[in-house]
Design an enzyme around this catalytic site. Structure first.
Site: not given
Lengths: 766, 766
Positions: A357-358, A488, A600-601
């Protein structure tokens, strides 16, 4: 291994001094690529020290089988590995009877690597004393041609310094390569044929299972003191190997060189790969090394002309953004809609697959603004072309009636990520794919993509969300259970706010576009409806899910909750976490990470990034203040989003810190893993940090908006935007912003909401 | 493959007729074992059809390395595999120059297997016509001695029916075995020595990594027409193989036989395994085959004397319970506290490891009531002996100060289960280990175990729960996040009621026992406190967690919730689920299972089973009615608990259905996987279904309580209980219950709460 050996420079990546410990890191950092192929900066000559040999061809992969003790139903059968391709750069060197090997020389001095990003050329030079006492100076120049993208060029020069030298150049091709990440130590390439004529060598090999055929080729010219020599080489073949041996006497102080042309021709592009290889060699020889070097500089100049970002007064920041832009262009140029942007590009093997998906969430904005809009359209079409596979993939998980779940990772449209439940759970990827369609139209104004291709994708995705949601009688709302959001560090959670939000948006947007296509493109509408069979009942049911989606919310904190139960966590901020515990993904067991509050993000904040206009700045501030303190940014995709949002909130020091982290992630090796390759896709996030973060660029109502800000550390910065086929250059200083337009029509832009008219080829200062 | 080929019989498992498709299933069902070793019912002679060769030695394992793409921190490095041991049963047979192989005979008739559970003897017989026309009758008799538990005995008889036969018996030993479940196709055994003298053969091999040395041995006697023959065999050795070849002429109608004695001597028990093997052979020969066969029957008679359950009027139910009791006794006899009860015993390799929470939750009640109480104490001591490893294991996950987390699966105290997050999440196992200590004391009245060993285990476990709980400021209570309960169809959930409940109980119980030991065993208390260093502050903090534990509860339904968010699920009952979707673990993708409401095995109800006295019968009924409809019983450990609870609630039809399912799980192959081996640990649950379910046996206040019920399908049933060294026999008919006591002192029992006195060697009818 937080390295600081890369010299600051505006245009070059420079390493000085030889350190065997740094070889693998430098092999990543000095990687070169031309969109069609790429390679780590391995030495041409024999090197017996630690090295990670890597050479890759775009689109060529191998489905490595996987073994897990507790197999979960629904896992795909394989993990598509980015395939290490045959080696064509190899040139072993013998000097006065001794093999040149930097790990064995008695002295190495003046070792220097330089990756000239302006020109797309990588050079390496050193002096060395061999064990036999011969002192030599070596200069190597290498590039992968942007013009002739199946060919690379090497000029390898040796000057004996203290005595005459009998030099033997031993260029070779080798298909006996393996992948570092192979699960089974299997061979991935089956050699078909190895042959040579005169100075040309060819090894043709086919990948097992996927049956890509590639001819790896070379042509060699020996040059002494600037004059090409006619030397008949000794040659040897084995089934997967061709080697030549050119012996030449080089007097002290003169320069002997080998010019090697090499590369790949692949069955994706040619019926007869060997014949194609002959033609590439012919073409390369027709103009020669120097002419292609000149073309290379011109081609890169054209890329930079459009995509460069200048930063004045901060050389590390300047080097960082150029490194990011350079790597993105080395990885993907948008010419071929069968290709995509792998997370490590051509710099390593980790992660496998080419498409995450990046691409939609991070890369498309960069390509959209710095290339012809066809490039972004190609990236969208890549998903359209794989829609049937996405429907099959959803079918394997029990979804029906054309519901599409795009894979977590893919090479060919099939899911190829396994071994971890997030394959099934991280379904938010579907949302980013729909969002990219919206974003493409918003930016380019090109609606035609939606009736032509986009609507089918949107409806497949909307159907997935409809079926994936569950009606909770308890809440009297629709819930989405058992997901992993962008963060994640949470698995199998219920009602991840980001996922629920984008799911609702996908359904709403798909149905709105259905109405618009019906009204404005009736022929397309009929064609699509005949295919997808969307009935009123299904439509109504979908709309009901979107209208009654549940979003976890905390009244106490006034924020949406990342997922159900987030407040049950022990909410200790990252600042209060002992530094010895970081990075938690290396220090903590997985269960501890999962039950911690650490992010994490960007997750909820990713939603605020995508749907900024749905929320007030106060909302953003509240959510940023709530989630930022728990975010560990252990994903390369995280700091850019936080940088943009800090800039929006006027917190420039914080925005600048995040910017440095994202732009120099690999150069400064923040995550201590650059040896494995570079983080390509997050590099597009760096570009967004400047353009959307500091520059505050947005598109609203078919117009560009800016809210220019500048970090205190910078004197000025500039970037260009290709907005609907006109080029707007934006230059931002500490006190003023200039807009310059290359185009034919005047353009309205808004600066902090105030309308400004920029005339063609005119300049406006604000 | 729901087989129904096993003939109903009260005492035997019988198969009639040869079907190559059934060979692997029968190899599991006819497995034999003696606690020290065991083996699948593989043919002695060559068989070229599908077969799963398996022979196992108690306590001998191999740490197979594991490869997973996305490795999680904290995973152990290996998965301990139950190790396929060298083959000693092999006897190849040549008849008139042709190899006997049932897959190649032109005709096989009268094929019959019989596992005589009363005597512990396995026989196989058949007639066959070879391709060369020779007709033979074969009778094989095999047992693993309970008396001489390193030895097994085979008597292999051949009678040529239509002509004289030149028979060659070729017995062999083979250490070149592999595991079906090996991850790397590695060899697990390193051969050290193979040798032979006269009729004896020995192969000594050592496991890689774990360095168990085993000598596999054999001795052969050839018998013709009942008379032992002196035949000098041809012999051959390779590094991992010894084979003899005995040629004999057998006239038509006479019987030629080979009596093979074989087995293992292992370095766990002997310094010199080869010498030990010689001694085992000497011992076996001193008494001979027939005497050991007699001893075998006597030994099994002693086991049955105590542990038999009789059922009148329902032969399938009778066969089922005896099969379960037989297999439990074949697997574990309680002599050796280094051993434990592997989930597949000696019948297969799946699952690996030897010890799961199954031992404490399911097996201990059976061994406690049917064996000397030392056996249960040995099982408890197994965990005490591994306490340091459990503390280490918790340490690897970040816990401190003596907190102990027992492994999900172990062979030697180390965690050896990896590849799936439940390793970290299914921490409720710790609770069952504490509960077993409580249960042992409740049943036996032997408190001494707690000051001697148990308290240290209880405190290590209590410390774990204390540290594992999180204070939720939001709830103002303690929560336990990120767990998997007994129902493995939910992963990484918050506040699993069963886990939270047993965690609270563990802390309360550990602190109560600390007080009691302090008061009653001051010397032990001082010793333990010097070691564990439990301070007042820590104690108070622990108590606070126990006193303020959060339990998810639904006001609407009046039930505790299996975990947070359970009501968000789409609550469609199993009855309303299309049959084509079952079993869901074969039909659905894992993500769909996770977000469904379906329960693999009793979870909340497991808590109601353990802590029955904490809840009213109305509570039980409410929870049973709520959860049973969502339970798919796809774990072998599930139906027994539901059977017991249905019986408690007087729902005898339902209880009987669950009973049949648990008792004939393998015989009728409910889960379609009996080929892989038997479900040993759940067999103890079958025993509980009768004794605790139908019989309603409980221990309260040092007395036995019964609430006898009987399924309508049965005329009567009976069982015996070793209660504090007195044997109580309970016989339950449709109209009355009889109690008979073998013992020295009168015993009070309660029947539906009414006190009854049973005199020594007396009989009471109620």
């Amino acid at each position: 291994m937080n390295q600081d050996y890369i010299q600051p420079d505006n245009w070059c990546i420079i390493e000085e001094g030889f350190d065997a410990e740094r070889v693998k890191s430098s092999e990543s950092l000095f990687s070169i690529g031309n969109g069609a192929m790429g390679q780590r900066a391995n030495f041409e000559e024999q090197y017996s020290g630690n090295t990670f040999q890597g050479s890759y061809i775009a689109g060529v992969y191998y489905p490595d089988k996987t073994k897990v003790g507790w197999w979960k139903n629904g896992y795909p059968e394989y993990f598509a590995k980015v395939l290490n391709a045959p080696n064509w750069i190899g040139i072993n060197i013998e000097i006065n009877g001794e093999e040149l090997d930097l790990a064995k020389c008695t002295q190495v001095s003046d070792f220097r690597r330089e990756l000239n990003m302006k020109e797309g050329i990588y050079t390496r030079s050193f002096s060395a004393v061999l064990q036999n006492g011969t002192e030599i100076e070596v200069n190597v120049r290498r590039f992968l041609s942007l013009d002739l993208d199946e060919a690379g060029f090497i000029n390898y020069q040796i000057k004996p310094l203290n005595k005459d030298a009998a030099i033997v150049f031993k260029p070779y091709l080798d298909a006996g390569v393996h992948n570092e990440d192979a699960n089974w130590e299997e061979k991935f390439w089956e050699p078909l044929q190895a042959q040579h004529t005169d100075n040309r060598g060819f090894v043709t090999a086919r990948t097992f299972k996927t049956h890509f055929t590639a001819t790896t080729f070379m042509h060699n010219t020996i040059v002494l003191g600037g004059s090409p020599q006619t030397i008949t080489p000794q040659a040897s073949n084995s089934e997967d190997h061709v080697a030549f041996s050119y012996a030449i006497s080089c007097p002290q102080g003169q320069t002997a060189a080998i010019q090697k042309i090499g590369g790949y021709t692949v069955s994706m592009n040619h019926e007869n790969t060997q014949q194609a290889a002959e033609q590439v060699i012919d073409q390369a020889l027709a103009l020669g090394f120097e002419a292609y070097e000149t073309k290379q500089k011109e081609a890169w100049a054209r890329i930079w002309e459009m995509s460069d970002i200048t930063i004045e007064g901060d050389v590390k920041a300047q080097q960082g953004i150029r490194f990011n832009i350079f790597q993105l262009n080395q990885t993907y140029l948008g010419k071929d809609s069968r290709l995509n942007i792998g997370p490590k590009g051509f710099t390593g093997e980790k992660y496998g697959g080419s498409t995450y998906w990046d691409t939609e969430a991070y890369c498309i904005p960069f390509y959209m603004a710095t290339k012809d809009q066809q490039v972004a359209r190609n990236l969208l079409a890549y998903r359209y072309n794989q829609l049937d596979r996405a429907i099959e993939n959803a079918g394997k998980l029990g979804f029906k009636n054309g519901a599409a779940l795009y894979p977590m990772v893919t090479m060919n449209g099939e899911e190829c990520h396994n071994e971890w439940e997030i394959t099934f759970e991280e379904i938010h990827r579907n949302g980013a794919i729909a969002f990219a369609i919206f974003n493409y139209y918003r930016f380019t104004g090109d609606y035609s993509y939606i009736p032509e291709k986009g609507l089918e994708v949107l409806l497949g995705i909307a159907r997935f969300w409809h079926q994936r949601a569950t009606f909770s009688t308890y809440r009297n709302q629709y819930v989405i259970l058992g997901v992993t959001g962008p963060n994640e560090y949470e698995n199998n959670v219920n009602n991840n706010w980001y996922t629920n939000y984008i799911a609702k948006w996908c359904i709403d947007y798909a149905l709105e576009q259905t109405d618009r296509v019906k009204a404005e493109y009736p022929a397309d509408y009929s064609r699509i409806m005949a295919k997808v069979q969307l009935g009123d009942e299904e439509r109504a049911a979908m709309q009901k899910v979107a209208d009654n989606m549940y979003f976890p919310y905390s009244e106490e904190h006034g924020v949406y909750l990342q997922q159900d139960g987030f407040l049950d966590k022990e909410l200790i901020t990252v600042a209060d976490l002992d530094k010895s515990q970081r990075p938690i993904n290396q220090k903590w067991s997985w269960d501890r990470i999962l039950r911690s509050p650490y992010i994490k993000q960007a997750d909820t904040l990713q939603g605020f990034y995508f749907f900024e206009d749905h929320f007030s700045k106060e909302d953003l501030a509240k959510h940023f203040d709530f989630y930022e303190p728990f975010t560990v940014h252990e994903s390369s995709l995280s700091p850019c989003v936080h940088s943009i949002q800090a800039a929006v909130l006027g917190r420039m020091e914080q925005a600048y810190t995040f910017y440095l982290r994202t732009s120099r992630l690999d150069l400064d090796d923040y995550n201590k893993e650059v040896e494995e390759g570079l983080h390509i896709t997050s590099m597009a996030g760096t570009w967004m940090s400047i353009v959307e973060g500091f520059g505050g660029m947005r598109v609203r109502d078919n117009a560009l908006h800016f809210e220019p800000r500048i970090p205190a550390q910078w004197e000025a910065y500039s970037f260009k935007i290709n907005f609907r086929n006109q080029i707007l250059k934006v230059s931002i200083g500490q006190n003023e912003t200039q807009f310059a337009l290359e185009g034919n029509e005047p353009i309205r832009v808004y600066v902090f909401g105030k309308e400004i008219l920029v005339e063609p080829n005119g300049l406006v200062t604000v």
